[in-house]
Scaffold this motif. Structure first.
Motif, PDB file in Angstrom:
ATOM      1  N   GLU A  10      31.709  50.660  45.066  1.00  0.00           N
ATOM      2  CA  GLU A  10      31.400  49.806  46.229  1.00  0.00           C
ATOM      3  C   GLU A  10      31.597  48.331  45.861  1.00  0.00           C
ATOM      4  O   GLU A  10      32.140  47.549  46.655  1.00  0.00           O
ATOM      5  CB  GLU A  10      29.949  50.014  46.699  1.00  0.00           C
ATOM      6  N   GLN A  11      31.149  47.961  44.658  1.00  0.00           N
ATOM      7  CA  GLN A  11      31.327  46.567  44.235  1.00  0.00           C
ATOM      8  C   GLN A  11      32.814  46.238  44.081  1.00  0.00           C
ATOM      9  O   GLN A  11      33.266  45.169  44.488  1.00  0.00           O
ATOM     10  CB  GLN A  11      30.591  46.318  42.910  1.00  0.00           C
ATOM     11  N   GLN A 123      34.443  45.015  29.901  1.00  0.00           N
ATOM     12  CA  GLN A 123      35.436  46.106  29.897  1.00  0.00           C
ATOM     13  C   GLN A 123      35.253  47.023  31.101  1.00  0.00           C
ATOM     14  O   GLN A 123      36.231  47.450  31.730  1.00  0.00           O
ATOM     15  CB  GLN A 123      35.287  46.943  28.634  1.00  0.00           C
ATOM     16  N   ALA A 124      34.000  47.343  31.418  1.00  0.00           N
ATOM     17  CA  ALA A 124      33.732  48.254  32.542  1.00  0.00           C
ATOM     18  C   ALA A 124      34.290  47.667  33.844  1.00  0.00           C
ATOM     19  O   ALA A 124      34.862  48.389  34.676  1.00  0.00           O
ATOM     20  CB  ALA A 124      32.226  48.493  32.671  1.00  0.00           C
ATOM     21  N   ILE A 125      34.155  46.363  33.999  1.00  0.00           N
ATOM     22  CA  ILE A 125      34.647  45.715  35.225  1.00  0.00           C
ATOM     23  C   ILE A 125      36.179  45.747  35.277  1.00  0.00           C
ATOM     24  O   ILE A 125      36.770  46.152  36.280  1.00  0.00           O
ATOM     25  CB  ILE A 125      34.105  44.268  35.318  1.00  0.00           C
ATOM     26  N   VAL A 126      36.825  45.312  34.190  1.00  0.00           N
ATOM     27  CA  VAL A 126      38.292  45.253  34.244  1.00  0.00           C
ATOM     28  C   VAL A 126      38.913  46.655  34.284  1.00  0.00           C
ATOM     29  O   VAL A 126      39.977  46.843  34.882  1.00  0.00           O
ATOM     30  CB  VAL A 126      38.903  44.401  33.098  1.00  0.00           C
ATOM     31  N   ASN A 127      38.236  47.616  33.686  1.00  0.00           N
ATOM     32  CA  ASN A 127      38.767  48.985  33.771  1.00  0.00           C
ATOM     33  C   ASN A 127      38.731  49.486  35.211  1.00  0.00           C
ATOM     34  O   ASN A 127      39.699  50.076  35.703  1.00  0.00           O
ATOM     35  CB  ASN A 127      37.969  49.934  32.871  1.00  0.00           C
ATOM     36  N   LYS A 128      37.619  49.214  35.883  1.00  0.00           N
ATOM     37  CA  LYS A 128      37.491  49.643  37.293  1.00  0.00           C
ATOM     38  C   LYS A 128      38.531  48.939  38.172  1.00  0.00           C
ATOM     39  O   LYS A 128      39.025  49.501  39.144  1.00  0.00           O
ATOM     40  CB  LYS A 128      36.065  49.331  37.767  1.00  0.00           C
ATOM     41  N   LEU A 129      38.864  47.684  37.793  1.00  0.00           N
ATOM     42  CA  LEU A 129      39.848  46.924  38.574  1.00  0.00           C
ATOM     43  C   LEU A 129      41.275  47.183  38.084  1.00  0.00           C
ATOM     44  O   LEU A 129      42.214  46.482  38.462  1.00  0.00           O
ATOM     45  CB  LEU A 129      39.506  45.426  38.541  1.00  0.00           C
ATOM     46  N   LYS A 130      41.406  48.174  37.218  1.00  0.00           N
ATOM     47  CA  LYS A 130      42.718  48.724  36.811  1.00  0.00           C
ATOM     48  C   LYS A 130      43.601  47.784  35.990  1.00  0.00           C
ATOM     49  O   LYS A 130      44.821  47.804  36.107  1.00  0.00           O
ATOM     50  CB  LYS A 130      43.484  49.238  38.042  1.00  0.00           C
ATOM     51  N   PHE A 131      42.966  46.970  35.151  1.00  0.00           N
ATOM     52  CA  PHE A 131      43.754  46.193  34.193  1.00  0.00           C
ATOM     53  C   PHE A 131      44.305  47.155  33.144  1.00  0.00           C
ATOM     54  O   PHE A 131      43.626  48.077  32.710  1.00  0.00           O
ATOM     55  CB  PHE A 131      42.871  45.143  33.499  1.00  0.00           C
ATOM     56  N   LYS A 132      45.554  46.904  32.710  1.00  0.00           N
ATOM     57  CA  LYS A 132      46.158  47.782  31.705  1.00  0.00           C
ATOM     58  C   LYS A 132      45.975  47.239  30.291  1.00  0.00           C
ATOM     59  O   LYS A 132      45.762  47.981  29.353  1.00  0.00           O
ATOM     60  CB  LYS A 132      47.644  47.966  32.013  1.00  0.00           C
TER      61      LYS A 132
END
Ligand code: FE2
Length: 298
Positions: A10-11, A123-132
């Motif tokens: 949701e965030q 890391q959790a944030i950028v992983n969710k936002l699909k950074f490679k």
């Protein structure tokens, strides 16, 4: 017992729609204190007598941002001073701790700031936002001093951290409570989806100083950017995190109050996007993209 940090779908969805996202209680009050104490230590150790008295402003591409001190700051801890802390004869009128605009642009050189930047929560944030291949750059403490804390006019971070395609994500952590009185952030909801980036901040071709380069685009900046009533205020308590998309239009007003507004900000770009040599921020500063990897085995 504290609840483990979670960045929810949701965030992520709200961030994608709005271009900014406020997460309260991202840091505990103890963590905020440790970052503030480290900030005071850095400022205490700053020897103003040997400083080129570099003032910082984003209002234009004047000479003060173009000097060597600024370019070298990409990879060390440098100190920038408020224009409002000087009199008309260019004498400093405030003690150094009340005159500093910001400290940057590589706070990862400091172990306390490193630990609050390269970690599992980010890391959790950028992983969710699909950074490679997430990479950290441009980390800084923004002071927004009482009475003289300068305005940051409407801008998009992608102008200053230009990648192709755009990928910069700003992390802005309040170290003190922020509201309209001390110049909290505000932004145009959804503007990242409708507002083109029409210029970029580059090193001058001779390598001395910086300037804005207009991009080869038929698009222009829409009028709504200049209308105060369209901006949404991001009032927040210390310890809050605000995520900022590369293209969302945001700003902050002058701080005319008696309280400061310290914040810690850093950016993450995707290493799979192109980051070229025109960008002002290079590591090493002579040219390169040796940015801190976020994906460590931790
Ligand atoms: Fe910004």
């Amino acid at each position: 017992m504290s609840i483990p940090f979670q960045f929810t779908d949701e965030q992520a969805q709200q961030y994608e729609t709005e271009g900014c996202l406020l997460i309260t209680d991202y840091l505990s009050q103890g963590e905020v204190s440790s970052l503030l104490n480290e900030t005071y230590k850095l400022i205490d150790g700053f020897d103003i007598s040997t400083h080129p008295l570099t003032k910082f402003t984003t209002e234009n591409d004047g000479e003060h941002v173009g000097d060597e001190y600024f370019l070298k700051s990409s990879d060390n801890i440098s100190f920038f001073l408020e224009p409002g802390a000087f009199d008309k004869d260019n004498n400093l009128t405030k003690p150094k701790e009340k005159a500093i605009n910001k400290v940057g642009h590589n706070l990862l050189k400091d172990p306390v700031f490193f630990d609050h930047t390269v970690n599992a929560k980010v890391q959790a944030i950028v992983n969710k936002l699909k950074f490679k291949d997430p990479r950290v750059l441009q980390s800084m403490i923004i002071c927004k001093q009482p009475q003289i804390g300068g305005e940051v006019p409407p801008h998009q971070d992608g102008v200053f951290l230009f990648t192709t395609p755009q990928s910069a994500l700003g992390f802005w952590i309040a170290l003190e409570d922020c509201d309209e009185s001390n110049g909290c952030l505000s932004y145009l909801p959804g503007s990242h989806l409708t507002t083109p980036i029409t210029k970029r901040f580059v090193k001058k071709p001779n390598g001395k100083g910086t300037e804005f380069e207009k991009l080869d685009s038929k698009e222009s900046t829409p009028e709504y950017v200049n209308d105060d009533k369209n901006y949404k205020l991001l009032k927040c308590k210390k310890g809050s995190l605000i995520l900022i998309n590369h293209s969302v239009v945001h700003r902050s007003n002058l701080n005319l109050s008696d309280k400061s507004r310290y914040a810690y900000a850093f950016h993450v770009i995707d290493g799979v996007a192109t980051y070229d040599e025109k960008n002002w921020l290079q590591i090493p500063y002579t040219g390169g993209t040796n940015f801190q990897k976020l994906d460590l085995d931790i």
